[in-house]
Scaffold this motif. Sequence first.
Motif, mmCIF file in Angstrom:
data_model
loop_
_atom_site.group_PDB
_atom_site.id
_atom_site.type_symbol
_atom_site.label_atom_id
_atom_site.label_comp_id
_atom_site.label_asym_id
_atom_site.label_seq_id
_atom_site.Cartn_x
_atom_site.Cartn_y
_atom_site.Cartn_z
ATOM 1 N N ALA A 1 3.059 6.353 -4.821
ATOM 2 C CA ALA A 1 1.647 5.954 -4.814
ATOM 3 C C ALA A 1 0.712 7.151 -4.956
ATOM 4 C CB ALA A 1 1.334 5.198 -3.522
ATOM 5 N N SER B 1 -2.830 3.188 -12.121
ATOM 6 C CA SER B 1 -2.949 3.783 -10.793
ATOM 7 C C SER B 1 -2.110 2.945 -9.840
ATOM 8 C CB SER B 1 -4.409 3.771 -10.329
ATOM 9 O OG SER B 1 -4.822 2.439 -10.100
ATOM 10 N N ALA C 1 -3.051 1.431 -7.288
ATOM 11 C CA ALA C 1 -3.775 0.215 -6.920
ATOM 12 C C ALA C 1 -3.633 -0.878 -7.975
ATOM 13 C CB ALA C 1 -5.256 0.538 -6.703
ATOM 14 N N GLN C 2 -3.366 -0.462 -9.224
ATOM 15 C CA GLN C 2 -3.262 -1.449 -10.305
ATOM 16 C C GLN C 2 -1.845 -1.988 -10.475
ATOM 17 O OE1 GLN C 2 -5.617 1.315 -12.878
ATOM 18 N NE2 GLN C 2 -6.199 -0.581 -13.922
ATOM 19 N N GLU D 1 3.254 -5.555 -0.129
ATOM 20 C CA GLU D 1 2.173 -5.238 -1.068
ATOM 21 C C GLU D 1 1.586 -6.506 -1.677
ATOM 22 O OE1 GLU D 1 0.907 -2.395 -1.360
ATOM 23 O OE2 GLU D 1 2.422 -0.997 -0.632
#
Lengths: 390, 135
Positions: free
Chosen positions: A233, A279, A281-282, A314
């Motif tokens: 991450a 990223s 987050a994506q 997640e």
Amino acid sequence: MDGQRLRALTPAVIGVLVRRGADPAAAEDAVAEAVLAALRRWPAGTGPDSGPDDPKGWLVTVAWRRFLDAQRSDVARRERELRVGAEPPPGPAQDRDDTLRLYFLCAHPDLTRASAVALTLRAVSGLTTRQIAAAYLVPEATMAQRISRAKRTVAGVRLDRPGSIDTVLSVLYLVFNEGYTGEVDLAAEAIRLTRGLAAAAGDPEVEGLLALMLLHHARRPARMRGGRLVPLAEQDRSRWDTSLIVEGIARLQAALAQDRLGPFQAQAAIAALHADARSAAQTDWVQILGWYDELLRLADTPIVRLNRAVAVGEADGARAGLVELEAVGADVPRRAAVEAYLREKGGDLAAAAHLYAEAARAAPDLPEREHLTRQAARLNQANRQRRDGR
Amino acid sequence: MAKYLLLKHYRGAPAAVNDAPMEEWTPAEIDAHVQYMNDFAARLERSGEFVDGQALAPDGMWVRSDGEGRPPVTDGPFAETKDLVAGWMTIDVDSRERAIELAGELSAAPGLGGKPIHEWLEVRPFLTEPPTVTE
């Protein structure tokens, strides 16, 4: 002549000799001598007289001659007279069979994993015993013994039927995972070996393993920073090798199109989804979870369940991930680290810090131990600041 | 030249001056410590005095033979073992004094608050090969 190019031809040439009746150890010695002869005869490597028109044919001829000479001079072996004869020149199909035979022989089920790995690197990769010993941090004499014992074990094995390709794949995966200490890059070597197998085998799981390796290898430049482990991450994704990612995804898609799913293809699909995300987050965790469900169906192991719990955490939240984790035994490696991650995500920093410290004590290597200790320290520091700030 | 083993203990050594588990340091203090250890080993490699360094996991067990045809007996791991080796560094140095000097430097690695840990290290000389000249 280019030594690298010659080395790439070695497995196929050994394969030809083995098919003609040479035992693998003798074939390997003969081919090594032929390679040396080629390098002596064409040392420059450029110009019109830089080598034979057909390097492989030349190597087969010379190696076979050396092999016969060695056999003739070897009194002990005279009884096993050779099935010499005018062999037809090998065609492409024959080539593939020879190469495959050598991979199967080196990963023979009678060998221990360590022996299969050593023999594959010696006979298929053509690495020297010294290089293999250095890569595995054992004395050269130890590795030499391991290799010669392995050769004795497989000498005389007839490969009329192809063995299980799964065994070969697990040996290659083992080489890949051994990583990259020392002068020989074992991960790169495993990729080279798997490429060779993929070219000869035409099996979607081989392609799946190759894709998995390429996708993981692509992240290597971002995985360590100043000797420190950087988790997925937090990796600088601009440092990922896009050409490896493109190739990995293309190979995976071609493999999936054959509609014969296996565990390596499923794992490669997960790696591909990570590689696709711009990223952290994506990241498309819902799709990743779908692939973990497939993987669980194909290979229900505690490690898959552990990794799946992360994906659940997640996709559906920390609480759901922790529920999944309850089905994973306390003795499964890295379970404490996963629970620590999910506890922090759920807001329980004190429990997370405690679990990270526990995970650090059980870590299998120093970079991981330091990383987990640092996580515990970070949370303890945050807890202290929260207390003091109040 | 003489070889010495510098032994670091999880437990069993006298308490260090700056004694705190690593997870209670700040992340920056951990970084400084790791950097110091890496630099130390690199410097010994450059000076030609480094032989080997390894770390051990805390879990271990005792094993002994239980006689022919029977599986070995195992015991442990023991959570409260009094003496527990954490790892070692082997050095090859000119003198006992040099071994002590290097162990002292290693013991001064920074810890909590960036201050030296002053931990106790065990220094053990290797037994050597017999000499060629004996008279």
